[in-house]
Motif scaffolding. Structure first.
Motif, PDB file in Angstrom:
ATOM      1  N   ARG A   1      -8.632  12.163   2.654  1.00 25.09           N
ATOM      2  CA  ARG A   1      -9.984  11.679   2.367  1.00 25.09           C
ATOM      3  C   ARG A   1     -10.407  12.064   0.950  1.00 25.09           C
ATOM      4  NH1 ARG A   1     -10.902  12.718   8.134  1.00 25.09           N
ATOM      5  NH2 ARG A   1     -11.596  10.750   9.085  1.00 25.09           N
ATOM      6  N   ALA A   2     -10.071  13.279   0.540  1.00 28.27           N
ATOM      7  CA  ALA A   2     -10.486  13.739  -0.786  1.00 28.27           C
ATOM      8  C   ALA A   2      -9.822  12.938  -1.896  1.00 28.27           C
ATOM      9  CB  ALA A   2     -10.156  15.229  -0.938  1.00 28.27           C
ATOM     10  N   THR A   3      -8.617  12.439  -1.665  1.00 24.69           N
ATOM     11  CA  THR A   3      -7.892  11.697  -2.702  1.00 24.69           C
ATOM     12  C   THR A   3      -8.085  10.192  -2.598  1.00 24.69           C
ATOM     13  OG1 THR A   3      -5.907  11.631  -1.316  1.00 24.69           O
ATOM     14  CG2 THR A   3      -6.128  13.488  -2.836  1.00 24.69           C
ATOM     15  N   GLY A   4      -8.754   9.714  -1.542  1.00 29.88           N
ATOM     16  CA  GLY A   4      -8.944   8.284  -1.358  1.00 29.88           C
ATOM     17  C   GLY A   4      -7.816   7.590  -0.630  1.00 29.88           C
ATOM     18  N   LEU A   5      -6.747   8.325  -0.280  1.00 29.68           N
ATOM     19  CA  LEU A   5      -5.616   7.707   0.408  1.00 29.68           C
ATOM     20  C   LEU A   5      -5.939   7.363   1.858  1.00 29.68           C
ATOM     21  CD1 LEU A   5      -2.627   9.849  -0.927  1.00 29.68           C
ATOM     22  CD2 LEU A   5      -3.134   7.453  -1.449  1.00 29.68           C
ATOM     23  N   TRP A   6      -6.953   7.983   2.422  1.00 28.32           N
ATOM     24  CA  TRP A   6      -7.308   7.717   3.814  1.00 28.32           C
ATOM     25  C   TRP A   6      -7.580   6.236   4.044  1.00 28.32           C
ATOM     26  CZ3 TRP A   6      -7.010   9.563   8.513  1.00 28.32           C
ATOM     27  CH2 TRP A   6      -7.872   9.121   9.508  1.00 28.32           C
ATOM     28  N   ASP A   7      -8.251   5.584   3.119  1.00 27.67           N
ATOM     29  CA  ASP A   7      -8.579   4.164   3.276  1.00 27.67           C
ATOM     30  C   ASP A   7      -7.552   3.242   2.625  1.00 27.67           C
ATOM     31  OD1 ASP A   7     -10.949   4.363   4.789  1.00 27.67           O
ATOM     32  OD2 ASP A   7     -12.068   4.932   2.988  1.00 27.67           O
TER      33      ASP A   7
ATOM     34  N   PRO B   1       0.833  -1.209   0.000  1.00 31.27           N
ATOM     35  CA  PRO B   1       0.000   0.000   0.000  1.00 31.27           C
ATOM     36  C   PRO B   1       0.868   1.260   0.000  1.00 31.27           C
ATOM     37  CG  PRO B   1       0.131  -0.879   2.213  1.00 31.27           C
ATOM     38  CD  PRO B   1       0.820  -1.885   1.309  1.00 31.27           C
ATOM     39  N   PRO B   2       0.296   2.381  -0.448  1.00 32.94           N
ATOM     40  CA  PRO B   2       1.020   3.638  -0.301  1.00 32.94           C
ATOM     41  C   PRO B   2       1.245   3.939   1.185  1.00 32.94           C
ATOM     42  CG  PRO B   2      -1.247   4.029  -1.010  1.00 32.94           C
ATOM     43  CD  PRO B   2      -1.021   2.553  -1.082  1.00 32.94           C
ATOM     44  N   VAL B   3       2.289   4.695   1.467  1.00 34.50           N
ATOM     45  CA  VAL B   3       2.647   5.046   2.842  1.00 34.50           C
ATOM     46  C   VAL B   3       2.684   6.562   2.951  1.00 34.50           C
ATOM     47  CG1 VAL B   3       4.379   4.859   4.670  1.00 34.50           C
ATOM     48  CG2 VAL B   3       4.021   2.947   3.084  1.00 34.50           C
ATOM     49  N   VAL B   4       2.012   7.095   3.944  1.00 32.12           N
ATOM     50  CA  VAL B   4       2.038   8.531   4.248  1.00 32.12           C
ATOM     51  C   VAL B   4       2.597   8.674   5.653  1.00 32.12           C
ATOM     52  CG1 VAL B   4       0.708  10.651   4.520  1.00 32.12           C
ATOM     53  CG2 VAL B   4       0.051   8.978   2.758  1.00 32.12           C
ATOM     54  N   MET B   5       3.755   9.281   5.772  1.00 32.52           N
ATOM     55  CA  MET B   5       4.439   9.376   7.061  1.00 32.52           C
ATOM     56  C   MET B   5       4.782  10.830   7.347  1.00 32.52           C
ATOM     57  SD  MET B   5       7.880   7.419   8.315  1.00 32.52           S
ATOM     58  CE  MET B   5       8.657   7.795   9.881  1.00 32.52           C
TER      59      MET B   5
ATOM     60  N   PHE C   1       4.116  19.186   0.297  1.00 32.32           N
ATOM     61  CA  PHE C   1       3.722  17.839   0.697  1.00 32.32           C
ATOM     62  C   PHE C   1       2.251  17.596   0.371  1.00 32.32           C
ATOM     63  CE2 PHE C   1       1.901  15.176   4.132  1.00 32.32           C
ATOM     64  CZ  PHE C   1       2.560  13.990   3.865  1.00 32.32           C
ATOM     65  N   LEU C   2       1.387  18.556   0.710  1.00 29.67           N
ATOM     66  CA  LEU C   2      -0.039  18.404   0.415  1.00 29.67           C
ATOM     67  C   LEU C   2      -0.270  18.244  -1.081  1.00 29.67           C
ATOM     68  CD1 LEU C   2      -2.177  20.856   2.598  1.00 29.67           C
ATOM     69  CD2 LEU C   2      -1.888  18.397   2.850  1.00 29.67           C
ATOM     70  N   ALA C   3       0.429  19.033  -1.874  1.00 36.55           N
ATOM     71  CA  ALA C   3       0.231  18.972  -3.319  1.00 36.55           C
ATOM     72  C   ALA C   3       0.607  17.600  -3.881  1.00 36.55           C
ATOM     73  CB  ALA C   3       1.052  20.063  -4.003  1.00 36.55           C
ATOM     74  N   GLY C   4       1.520  16.887  -3.213  1.00 34.36           N
ATOM     75  CA  GLY C   4       1.952  15.583  -3.703  1.00 34.36           C
ATOM     76  C   GLY C   4       1.112  14.417  -3.227  1.00 34.36           C
ATOM     77  N   LEU C   5       0.154  14.658  -2.349  1.00 33.33           N
ATOM     78  CA  LEU C   5      -0.689  13.565  -1.827  1.00 33.33           C
ATOM     79  C   LEU C   5      -1.746  13.201  -2.860  1.00 33.33           C
ATOM     80  CD1 LEU C   5      -1.209  14.471   1.953  1.00 33.33           C
ATOM     81  CD2 LEU C   5       0.231  12.688   0.967  1.00 33.33           C
ATOM     82  N   ARG C   6      -1.319  12.444  -3.825  1.00 38.86           N
ATOM     83  CA  ARG C   6      -2.211  12.004  -4.899  1.00 38.86           C
ATOM     84  C   ARG C   6      -1.976  10.519  -5.147  1.00 38.86           C
ATOM     85  NH1 ARG C   6      -3.553  16.216  -3.527  1.00 38.86           N
ATOM     86  NH2 ARG C   6      -3.940  18.138  -4.719  1.00 38.86           N
ATOM     87  N   PRO C   7      -3.027   9.770  -5.498  1.00 37.71           N
ATOM     88  CA  PRO C   7      -2.840   8.349  -5.813  1.00 37.71           C
ATOM     89  C   PRO C   7      -1.914   8.172  -7.008  1.00 37.71           C
ATOM     90  CG  PRO C   7      -5.167   8.870  -5.490  1.00 37.71           C
ATOM     91  CD  PRO C   7      -4.432  10.176  -5.572  1.00 37.71           C
ATOM     92  N   SER C   8      -1.257   7.023  -7.053  1.00 44.41           N
ATOM     93  CA  SER C   8      -0.314   6.731  -8.132  1.00 44.41           C
ATOM     94  C   SER C   8      -0.463   5.278  -8.533  1.00 44.41           C
ATOM     95  CB  SER C   8       1.113   7.020  -7.671  1.00 44.41           C
ATOM     96  OG  SER C   8       2.052   6.599  -8.628  1.00 44.41           O
ATOM     97  N   ASN C   9      -0.042   4.979  -9.773  1.00 46.84           N
ATOM     98  CA  ASN C   9      -0.086   3.601 -10.247  1.00 46.84           C
ATOM     99  C   ASN C   9       0.960   2.733  -9.561  1.00 46.84           C
ATOM    100  OD1 ASN C   9      -2.169   4.155 -12.059  1.00 46.84           O
ATOM    101  ND2 ASN C   9      -0.734   4.793 -13.670  1.00 46.84           N
ATOM    102  N   ARG C  10       2.027   3.353  -9.044  1.00 43.34           N
ATOM    103  CA  ARG C  10       3.071   2.622  -8.339  1.00 43.34           C
ATOM    104  C   ARG C  10       2.946   2.891  -6.845  1.00 43.34           C
ATOM    105  NH1 ARG C  10       7.849   0.786  -9.843  1.00 43.34           N
ATOM    106  NH2 ARG C  10       8.944   2.013  -8.244  1.00 43.34           N
ATOM    107  N   PRO C  11       3.378   1.941  -6.016  1.00 39.75           N
ATOM    108  CA  PRO C  11       3.411   2.229  -4.576  1.00 39.75           C
ATOM    109  C   PRO C  11       4.285   3.458  -4.322  1.00 39.75           C
ATOM    110  CG  PRO C  11       3.837  -0.093  -5.003  1.00 39.75           C
ATOM    111  CD  PRO C  11       3.865   0.587  -6.334  1.00 39.75           C
ATOM    112  N   THR C  12       3.822   4.313  -3.427  1.00 35.78           N
ATOM    113  CA  THR C  12       4.519   5.581  -3.190  1.00 35.78           C
ATOM    114  C   THR C  12       4.655   5.817  -1.695  1.00 35.78           C
ATOM    115  OG1 THR C  12       3.589   6.496  -5.234  1.00 35.78           O
ATOM    116  CG2 THR C  12       4.520   8.064  -3.655  1.00 35.78           C
TER     117      THR C  12
END
Length: 678
Positions: free
Chosen positions: A445-451, A193-197, A372-383
């Motif tokens: 939440r807006a980008t779907g990364l929350w879940d 999964p993507p990681v947000v730290m 950092f906020l601007a880069g919080l977007r889903p990606s095709n590769r794990p990020t």
């Protein structure tokens, strides 16, 4: 035939007298270079050599550091040498006298530094003693040859100091980085999964707690929101009070063993190298450079340049040469740039809360967070999205609303009255940090990364606001370990539906193995930590390092929040006409004449002095536009001459245009007397 007169020697042949003069000048230059080496070069390079994070924070490249070292080592000697040559135009006696005076002044400056480290003398007594010693040294230098010979031999010192800085100090890794050669993790079966730290800085757990031991949801609603949807490791501790040791331990899984620079060449095996073969890395580091260029998509940003290094080094020099104790710490220069300074795009969505002032982010929000906020977007590769944000770390400059305020750089942080003010400023900036956390949760939440993502939020260390033991050093650890070591630690697994509290003995070396387990990557090196998926540690003892390789043992469970001082009943009240009696000086009085709240800056810190006959401990009420915003004590005069300072954290006190500022002396019976301000 008679012998021909050979005539005068050719013009190109120096006379013996000229040779003597040049040898004398060369000797004087060596003497001055030796003294300046011990007065300027050695103390500055010593502090900077132990602070590679200073160069990493200011994004200094090897050339910047080399030029700075050359300026420190050569410029003072060159300036004094030119002055000496100028005095030589007035004759040999003037030249010798000027040189003797220079030697005396430099010996006095050296005596100040030695006296501050080896005697209890401070201030004027130390300065007078240094002047006497400098005069005696100058007299001895003028009368005997021995002192001059010693100084000329000591001229080897400055080159030695430079060599030690470049090749033996922790900062040498910044100047002469080696290849990283970090090991990549081994992907295993399962999802990646993507990681947000997010790593915050200088945030004690106790600052977030309410009286019930839970996150104070009134003051910090977004931290409480995160806790409600994640696993809160409530008994989590960092491993050091110093970021250059704490953050590498978090990202390598190993306790600090040596005083190394927080640089990828010194820590080749870390989170970024472990995930870099599988994950795209979007890293926003602050005072470390652990992510090697071969693994990281480094955001472009303007270099801060040599100018800021020279300016901050000049500030450090003032501290190391002063006849009073000072906190010589390059971290005092750690101020995150605003978005305007970084040249970032101004487009940002406006949240529901208008007081957060996202339309004024150019002034109010650190650029690193915006990127950092601007880069919080889903990606095709794990990020891996990584942010180390120097919040709520000092310097404290934000109110809870996001408005900035100005403060003197030398305002004390410890001592009666001052440590309480420091804590109030810290908590105000922490409430602003809570708003940043809220924006992060909204974006996730807006980008779907929350879940979808593994989300982690923590701090590398805390800080003590216990009187007489303020800070993060060994004394603070001994007397207030609960504030220095215990930090917030939240981990939200992908798809986690409910929050829970885990009171296991968590140490920050557990962070890397926990992440590796969650993303199904095997770490190919031995770590000191253990994953949260493993059984908890059996013992309650914790390891903490004021110095690498020298572990301290901490005991005890989750700390409780120190009791808050009872708010003074005058705060928030409207004050009518009161009799006058007494005077006060407010240093920033003029800033109240033209206030523009929409500009994002308010005169929320008030400081000044009162006459000597006002006893320490006397209470002063500070009112803006007739409403009391703070009640503070009069304290002993600090080195800047100040006897009071007050934080007006509620920006509702201010209005656009001219604002009325009043100070009242609070009597023992509660009666108020308005002070005449100057």
């Amino acid at each position: 035939m008679g012998r021909r007169d050979p005539g005068p020697p050719p013009a190109s042949t120096p006379s013996p007298a000229a040779g003597v003069r040049w040898r004398a000048e060369w000797g004087r230059l060596l003497e001055v270079a030796a003294l300046l080496g011990f007065v300027v070069t050695q103390p500055l390079l010593d502090v900077l050599g132990r602070s590679p994070d200073f160069f990493l924070f200011h994004r200094a490249g090897p050339r910047d550091v080399l030029v700075l070292v050359a300026l420190i080592a050569l410029l003072p000697t060159l300036a004094v040498a030119l002055l000496g040559l100028a005095t030589g135009l007035a004759g040999g006696r003037v030249r010798r006298g000027a040189h003797t005076g220079t030697v005396g002044l430099l010996l006095a400056a050296l005596a100040v530094q030695l006296g501050r480290h080896g005697t209890p003398l401070r201030g004027v007594p130390l300065l007078l003693a240094a002047v006497v010693l400098g005069a005696a040294g100058a007299a001895a230098h003028a009368r005997w040859r021995g002192p001059g010979r010693v100084l000329r031999v000591a001229a080897i010192g400055p080159p030695v100091f430079v060599v030690l800085f470049l090749f033996a100090s922790p900062s040498s890794a910044v100047v002469l980085p080696r290849a990283h050669g970090g090991a990549a993790g081994v992907p295993g079966p399962g999802e990646h999964p993507p990681v947000v730290m997010i790593v915050l800085d200088e945030l004690p757990l106790v600052s977030l707690l309410g009286p019930d031991g839970k996150i104070d949801a009134t003051a910090y609603p977004h931290f409480a929101e995160l806790a409600a949807g994640s696993t809160w490791y409530r008994n989590a501790t960092g491993v050091s009070g110093w970021t250059p040791y704490a953050l590498p331990a978090m990202l390598t899984g190993r306790y600090p063993a040596e005083p190394l620079a927080p640089h990828y060449s010194q820590y080749p095996d870390n989170l970024f190298t472990a995930l870099g073969g599988l994950y795209d890395i979007r890293a926003q580091e602050s005072i470390t450079r652990l992510c090697p260029p071969s693994r990281c998509d480094q955001p472009s940003r303007p270099e801060q340049g040599l100018g800021v290094l020279v300016r901050e080094s000049g500030t450090l020099l003032k501290q190391v040469t002063a006849p009073v104790d000072s906190r010589v710490d390059p971290e005092e220069s750690y101020r995150e740039r605003t978005r305007a300074e970084a040249g970032l795009d101004a487009a940002e969505p406006v949240p529901d809360d208008p007081r957060f002032r996202f339309d004024n982010l150019n002034e109010n929000q650190p650029a690193r967070f915006t990127s950092f906020l601007a880069g919080l977007r889903p990606s095709n590769r794990p990020t891996l999205h990584f942010l180390h944000l120097l919040m709520p770390h000092a310097p404290w400059a934000f109110l809870p609303s996001g408005a900035r305020y100005a403060a003197p750089d030398d305002l004390p942080n410890d001592g009666a009255g001052w440590v309480e003010l420091a804590r109030a400023r810290h908590l105000a900036q922490l409430r602003y940090t809570d708003r940043l956390v809220g924006e992060t949760l909204r974006t996730l939440r807006a980008t779907g990364l929350w879940d979808k993502a593994l989300i982690l939020l923590t701090a590398d260390h805390g800080v003590s606001f216990t009187r007489d033991w303020q800070g993060r050093g060994l004394d603070a650890i001994d007397h207030a370990a609960g504030e220095v070591a215990w930090v917030p630690m939240f981990v939200r697994s992908p798809g986690q539906r409910a929050g829970r509290v885990d009171d296991r003995n968590w140490e920050h070396v557990d962070l890397l193995p926990t992440i590796a387990d969650a993303v199904h990557v095997r770490i190919p090196w031995t770590v000191d930590g253990r994953s949260a998926r493993q059984a908890p540690r059996e013992g309650a003892e914790k390891h903490f390092y004021d110095r690498p390789g020298q572990p301290l043992t901490l005991r005890g469970g989750v700390p409780t929040r120190p009791p808050d001082p009872a708010p003074h009943p005058l705060v928030g009240t409207v004050v009518g006409d009161r009799p006058t009696g007494g005077t006060a000086t407010v240093a920033n009085r003029a800033s109240f004449d033209r206030v523009d709240p929409d500009a994002g800056e308010l005169p929320a810190l008030v400081w000044g002095t009162v006459p000597r006959d006002v006893p320490d401990g006397t209470l002063l009420a500070v009112a803006v536009n007739g409403r009391v915003g703070a009640v503070v004590p009069v304290v002993p005069r600090d080195k800047g001459g100040r006897r009071f300072a007050a934080l007006l954290a509620d920006d509702h006190l201010f209005r656009a245009g001219a604002n009325r500022l009043d100070l009242y002396r609070v009597g023992s019976d509660g009666a108020l007397r308005r002070l005449t301000l100057s």
